[in-house]
Design a protein around this motif. Structure first.
Motif, PDB file in Angstrom:
ATOM      1  N   VAL A  76       0.823  19.492   7.866  1.00 20.89           N
ATOM      2  CA  VAL A  76      -0.194  20.448   8.296  1.00 20.89           C
ATOM      3  C   VAL A  76      -1.314  19.726   9.051  1.00 20.89           C
ATOM      4  O   VAL A  76      -1.812  20.214  10.074  1.00 20.89           O
ATOM      5  CB  VAL A  76      -0.764  21.202   7.065  1.00 20.89           C
ATOM      6  N   HIS A  77      -1.692  18.552   8.572  1.00 21.72           N
ATOM      7  CA  HIS A  77      -2.796  17.825   9.192  1.00 21.72           C
ATOM      8  C   HIS A  77      -2.416  17.287  10.576  1.00 21.72           C
ATOM      9  O   HIS A  77      -3.261  17.216  11.465  1.00 21.72           O
ATOM     10  CB  HIS A  77      -3.249  16.691   8.274  1.00 21.72           C
ATOM     11  N   ASP A  78      -1.154  16.930  10.766  1.00 21.77           N
ATOM     12  CA  ASP A  78      -0.701  16.487  12.090  1.00 21.77           C
ATOM     13  C   ASP A  78      -0.761  17.643  13.088  1.00 21.77           C
ATOM     14  O   ASP A  78      -1.218  17.480  14.225  1.00 21.77           O
ATOM     15  CB  ASP A  78       0.731  15.948  12.020  1.00 21.77           C
ATOM     16  N   VAL A  79      -0.276  18.811  12.681  1.00 20.83           N
ATOM     17  CA  VAL A  79      -0.286  19.976  13.571  1.00 20.83           C
ATOM     18  C   VAL A  79      -1.724  20.410  13.875  1.00 20.83           C
ATOM     19  O   VAL A  79      -2.052  20.771  15.013  1.00 20.83           O
ATOM     20  CB  VAL A  79       0.526  21.131  12.949  1.00 20.83           C
ATOM     21  N   ALA A  80      -2.582  20.353  12.868  1.00 17.58           N
ATOM     22  CA  ALA A  80      -3.995  20.703  13.076  1.00 17.58           C
ATOM     23  C   ALA A  80      -4.641  19.758  14.079  1.00 17.58           C
ATOM     24  O   ALA A  80      -5.389  20.186  14.971  1.00 17.58           O
ATOM     25  CB  ALA A  80      -4.744  20.658  11.743  1.00 17.58           C
ATOM     26  N   ASP A 106      11.705  22.250  23.543  1.00 18.26           N
ATOM     27  CA  ASP A 106      11.508  23.417  22.675  1.00 18.26           C
ATOM     28  C   ASP A 106      11.219  22.913  21.257  1.00 18.26           C
ATOM     29  O   ASP A 106      12.096  22.871  20.400  1.00 18.26           O
ATOM     30  CB  ASP A 106      12.746  24.306  22.706  1.00 18.26           C
ATOM     31  N   VAL A 107       9.971  22.506  21.029  1.00 16.57           N
ATOM     32  CA  VAL A 107       9.585  21.882  19.766  1.00 16.57           C
ATOM     33  C   VAL A 107       9.500  22.937  18.671  1.00 16.57           C
ATOM     34  O   VAL A 107       8.823  23.956  18.826  1.00 16.57           O
ATOM     35  CB  VAL A 107       8.225  21.159  19.908  1.00 16.57           C
ATOM     36  N   PHE A 108      10.209  22.684  17.580  1.00 20.81           N
ATOM     37  CA  PHE A 108      10.220  23.616  16.453  1.00 20.81           C
ATOM     38  C   PHE A 108       9.410  23.012  15.313  1.00 20.81           C
ATOM     39  O   PHE A 108       9.757  21.953  14.799  1.00 20.81           O
ATOM     40  CB  PHE A 108      11.655  23.905  16.009  1.00 20.81           C
ATOM     41  N   LEU A 109       8.335  23.669  14.955  1.00 16.30           N
ATOM     42  CA  LEU A 109       7.486  23.189  13.869  1.00 16.30           C
ATOM     43  C   LEU A 109       7.855  23.925  12.583  1.00 16.30           C
ATOM     44  O   LEU A 109       7.815  25.152  12.530  1.00 16.30           O
ATOM     45  CB  LEU A 109       6.001  23.435  14.202  1.00 16.30           C
ATOM     46  N   ASP A 110       8.219  23.175  11.540  1.00 13.69           N
ATOM     47  CA  ASP A 110       8.573  23.793  10.272  1.00 13.69           C
ATOM     48  C   ASP A 110       7.858  23.083   9.133  1.00 13.69           C
ATOM     49  O   ASP A 110       6.921  22.305   9.352  1.00 13.69           O
ATOM     50  CB  ASP A 110      10.089  23.795  10.066  1.00 13.69           C
ATOM     51  N   GLU A 111       8.328  23.335   7.902  1.00 17.02           N
ATOM     52  CA  GLU A 111       7.637  22.784   6.738  1.00 17.02           C
ATOM     53  C   GLU A 111       7.726  21.255   6.668  1.00 17.02           C
ATOM     54  O   GLU A 111       6.999  20.621   5.897  1.00 17.02           O
ATOM     55  CB  GLU A 111       8.206  23.376   5.443  1.00 17.02           C
ATOM     56  N   ASN A 112       8.589  20.657   7.482  1.00 16.02           N
ATOM     57  CA  ASN A 112       8.713  19.199   7.475  1.00 16.02           C
ATOM     58  C   ASN A 112       7.558  18.510   8.205  1.00 16.02           C
ATOM     59  O   ASN A 112       7.327  17.327   8.003  1.00 16.02           O
ATOM     60  CB  ASN A 112      10.046  18.779   8.115  1.00 16.02           C
ATOM     61  N   GLN A 113       6.872  19.271   9.075  1.00 18.02           N
ATOM     62  CA  GLN A 113       5.714  18.694   9.762  1.00 18.02           C
ATOM     63  C   GLN A 113       4.477  18.769   8.873  1.00 18.02           C
ATOM     64  O   GLN A 113       4.258  19.773   8.182  1.00 18.02           O
ATOM     65  CB  GLN A 113       5.434  19.423  11.076  1.00 18.02           C
ATOM     66  N   CYS A 170       1.473  25.954  17.112  1.00 16.67           N
ATOM     67  CA  CYS A 170       0.587  25.294  16.154  1.00 16.67           C
ATOM     68  C   CYS A 170      -0.103  26.321  15.266  1.00 16.67           C
ATOM     69  O   CYS A 170      -0.173  26.161  14.042  1.00 16.67           O
ATOM     70  CB  CYS A 170      -0.461  24.452  16.891  1.00 16.67           C
ATOM     71  N   CYS A 171      -0.617  27.394  15.874  1.00 14.88           N
ATOM     72  CA  CYS A 171      -1.291  28.434  15.084  1.00 14.88           C
ATOM     73  C   CYS A 171      -0.327  29.082  14.101  1.00 14.88           C
ATOM     74  O   CYS A 171      -0.662  29.299  12.927  1.00 14.88           O
ATOM     75  CB  CYS A 171      -1.893  29.491  16.009  1.00 14.88           C
ATOM     76  N   THR A 172       0.883  29.395  14.566  1.00 17.61           N
ATOM     77  CA  THR A 172       1.869  30.036  13.693  1.00 17.61           C
ATOM     78  C   THR A 172       2.243  29.117  12.533  1.00 17.61           C
ATOM     79  O   THR A 172       2.352  29.560  11.376  1.00 17.61           O
ATOM     80  CB  THR A 172       3.130  30.411  14.496  1.00 17.61           C
ATOM     81  N   HIS A 173       2.439  27.832  12.817  1.00 21.42           N
ATOM     82  CA  HIS A 173       2.778  26.876  11.755  1.00 21.42           C
ATOM     83  C   HIS A 173       1.671  26.800  10.719  1.00 21.42           C
ATOM     84  O   HIS A 173       1.926  26.824   9.506  1.00 21.42           O
ATOM     85  CB  HIS A 173       3.013  25.494  12.367  1.00 21.42           C
ATOM     86  N   LEU A 174       0.428  26.718  11.171  1.00 15.20           N
ATOM     87  CA  LEU A 174      -0.695  26.593  10.239  1.00 15.20           C
ATOM     88  C   LEU A 174      -0.928  27.887   9.465  1.00 15.20           C
ATOM     89  O   LEU A 174      -1.331  27.862   8.302  1.00 15.20           O
ATOM     90  CB  LEU A 174      -1.956  26.187  11.008  1.00 15.20           C
ATOM     91  N   GLU A 175      -0.674  29.039  10.092  1.00 11.80           N
ATOM     92  CA  GLU A 175      -0.777  30.311   9.376  1.00 11.80           C
ATOM     93  C   GLU A 175       0.275  30.400   8.275  1.00 11.80           C
ATOM     94  O   GLU A 175       0.046  30.992   7.226  1.00 11.80           O
ATOM     95  CB  GLU A 175      -0.608  31.475  10.360  1.00 11.80           C
ATOM     96  N   THR A 176       1.438  29.797   8.515  1.00  8.66           N
ATOM     97  CA  THR A 176       2.544  29.856   7.549  1.00  8.66           C
ATOM     98  C   THR A 176       2.400  28.819   6.446  1.00  8.66           C
ATOM     99  O   THR A 176       2.666  29.098   5.271  1.00  8.66           O
ATOM    100  CB  THR A 176       3.889  29.646   8.274  1.00  8.66           C
ATOM    101  N   HIS A 177       1.960  27.617   6.800  1.00  9.38           N
ATOM    102  CA  HIS A 177       1.997  26.506   5.846  1.00  9.38           C
ATOM    103  C   HIS A 177       0.634  25.929   5.474  1.00  9.38           C
ATOM    104  O   HIS A 177       0.563  25.132   4.532  1.00  9.38           O
ATOM    105  CB  HIS A 177       2.863  25.370   6.402  1.00  9.38           C
ATOM    106  N   GLY A 178      -0.437  26.289   6.191  1.00  8.15           N
ATOM    107  CA  GLY A 178      -1.678  25.558   5.998  1.00  8.15           C
ATOM    108  C   GLY A 178      -2.883  26.318   5.496  1.00  8.15           C
ATOM    109  O   GLY A 178      -3.958  25.731   5.325  1.00  8.15           O
TER     110      GLY A 178
END
Length: 269
Positions: free
Chosen positions: A103-107, A94-101, A58-66
């Motif tokens: 940002v607000h859902d991951v947060a 093995d959940v992969f979070l990318d630009e399709n998710q 989650c942190c990595t996804h938000l650092e990349t996209h949010g």
């Protein structure tokens, strides 16, 4: 004839705690990109980085996209999508979070995980001790916070450091900026104070979620929680580093109680 020790679990409790604190002093151990290697017991050199997959991803996804998302952690999310992600992590996928998710859902997922931990990220036994630092000032406050952080179990310590590093990165993008071509890059408006307000009650919990009065914090406690988390975000790097003086004290104590372990550590360094 020296004692062979390859795992923290092979040592006495006292020696284990001292060695865990000593390992915090190595900048290499604080690097999130270091090689994790194979899964194995808690090795003395280095100690395995113990951060739940859901928090790190989650942190990595938000650092990349949010980081440029205005109102991150404040804007609503899709409860259905968040629940689906949560169930996938719960099943061990093995959940992969990318630009399709979103940002607000991951947060929202990150906040939910921290809120619903069976034992809060900062254990409830230390709730009062951490809150008491809010009335302190200057070096005394930071010294006390550091000693309290040394009491955290390794998995809580590692996860808290990962989270604080991420929150500090979010706060650095709170204000608008401009790129080399003069185009404005919007800020996310999440200052350290705003982040502490959002995350404080999820990290410092007096009661378990769902228990009576779990959400009924008085004003003094709420204000103290925000102040404490602000300090942790602002000073996270220095707070998780062990001073040379404390290292020497730990080594002196171990030399008296476990000299074979000292010899083992020096060989491996």
């Amino acid at each position: 004839g020296a004692m062979s020790v390859d795992s923290i679990t092979d040592l006495s409790d006292n020696a284990s705690k001292l060695l865990e604190a000593l390992q915090l002093s190595h900048p290499h151990e604080l690097d999130p990109h270091r090689s994790r290697g194979k899964k194995k017991p808690l090795s003395l050199n280095p100690i395995t980085w113990q951060v739940p997959r859901i928090v790190d991803r989650c942190c990595t996804h938000l650092e990349t996209h949010g980081l440029q998302t205005v109102g991150i952690f404040r804007v609503g999310s899709s409860k259905k999508r968040v629940q689906q992600l949560r169930e996938e992590f719960d099943r061990g996928l093995d959940v992969f979070l990318d630009e399709n998710q979103s940002v607000h859902d991951v947060a929202a997922l990150l906040k939910e995980f921290l809120r619903d931990m069976p034992n809060s990220l900062i254990p409830r036994e230390l709730y009062g001790a951490f809150l008491s630092t809010a009335t302190m000032e200057g070096p005394a406050q930071l010294d006390t916070l550091q000693l309290l952080l040394f009491l955290l179990p390794p998995c809580h310590s590692d996860t808290l450091l990962r989270l604080l590093r991420f929150l500090a990165e979010v706060a650095q993008h709170a204000e608008s900026s401009w790129d080399p071509e003069g185009r404005q890059i919007p800020g996310n408006k999440m200052t350290v104070s705003n982040l502490a307000t959002v995350f404080g009650p999820n990290i410092l919990q007096k009661e378990k979620p769902g228990e009576k009065d779990a959400s009924a914090l008085n004003f003094e406690d709420s204000a103290a929680i925000i102040l404490v988390l602000q300090k942790l975000i602002e000073h996270h790097h220095s707070l998780f580093m062990v001073s040379p003086e404390m290292q020497c004290d730990v080594l002196r104590r171990l030399f008296q109680t476990d000299p074979d372990v000292i010899e083992y550590l020096l060989r491996r360094k």
